[in-house]
Scaffold this active site. Structure first.
Site, PDB file in Angstrom:
ATOM      1  N   LYS A 121      16.714  15.127  -8.734  1.00  0.00           N
ATOM      2  CA  LYS A 121      16.490  14.601  -7.388  1.00  0.00           C
ATOM      3  C   LYS A 121      15.336  13.597  -7.390  1.00  0.00           C
ATOM      4  CE  LYS A 121      14.250  16.897  -4.192  1.00  0.00           C
ATOM      5  NZ  LYS A 121      13.877  17.902  -3.168  1.00  0.00           N
ATOM      6  N   ASP A 139      19.124  16.202  -1.829  1.00  0.00           N
ATOM      7  CA  ASP A 139      18.174  17.151  -1.255  1.00  0.00           C
ATOM      8  C   ASP A 139      18.936  18.120  -0.353  1.00  0.00           C
ATOM      9  OD1 ASP A 139      18.791  15.683   0.995  1.00  0.00           O
ATOM     10  OD2 ASP A 139      16.718  15.267   1.546  1.00  0.00           O
TER      11      ASP A 139
END
Length: 211
Positions: A121, A139
């Protein structure tokens, strides 16, 4: 509606609703985004943006932060939660940037993953926001929304969601699409309350409302 078709329609709906959506972490140098995204784990971006002001005032460069005592970093970042592990990762990451990358954040995905505290991420966020390269940032908002909207089916693991979205989202749209999902997830397609489908710009193409 096929998933590819739905994805393109969602991109356009969100683009009209949030034309200027971008990263909600404040930064003016790539290394600062690395620090902030590590601090943002289980913490709001708004709080991180406040906390890092004191950190950067005391340690204004990669070299300064790399040379800082971990305990000193922890004392400053403690309000973000998980202070010890975050301070340890930030210290190790800055040392590696200083020693192995000439003080610069690498623009290679695998090199970013080699940095302490940097996962997929974070690496995608850096690739998209700093270097303008294709990126999918999975996310919690992204994962929740793409499941609700029908782009993935019951997939919760971030990497699996990312891999599924690479097949649906044009590379040049990925980074902005994910930022817009964050805005939409906070304001409309919320997690802790019933989603506000009655005022959702995506309702006409969202699987949740029966399209």
């Amino acid at each position: 509606m096929r998933k590819k078709e739905r994805a393109l329609a969602l991109i356009e709906c969100l683009k009209k609703e949030y034309p200027d959506a971008g990263c909600t972490l404040d930064y003016n140098e790539a290394w600062k985004l690395l620090v902030s995204v590590r601090l943002a784990a289980q913490c709001t971006d708004a709080r991180v943006n406040v906390v890092v002001q004191g950190l950067y005032e005391k340690y204004p460069s990669v070299e300064a932060l790399a040379g800082a005592d971990v305990a000193d970093i922890e004392a400053i970042v403690k309000p973000c939660g998980l202070g010890h592990s975050k301070a340890r990762d930030i210290s190790a990451c800055m040392k590696m940037l200083r020693d192995d990358f000439d003080g610069k954040v690498p623009d290679d995905f695998d090199a970013l993953l080699s940095l302490p505290g940097v996962g997929r991420k974070s690496a995608n966020l850096i690739m998209g926001d700093v270097f303008g390269k294709p990126a999918i940032v999975t996310d919690t908002h992204c994962i929740r929304l793409v499941n609700r909207m029908g782009l993935v089916d019951g997939i919760k693991e971030p990497k699996k969601v990312e891999m599924a979205l690479w097949k649906l989202i044009p590379p040049e749209e990925g980074s902005d699409f994910c930022h817009r999902l964050v805005y939409h997830g906070r304001d409309v397609c919320t997690a802790r309350t019933t989603p506000h489908c009655d005022r959702c710009c995506c309702a006409v193409v969202c699987k949740k409302v029966g399209v």
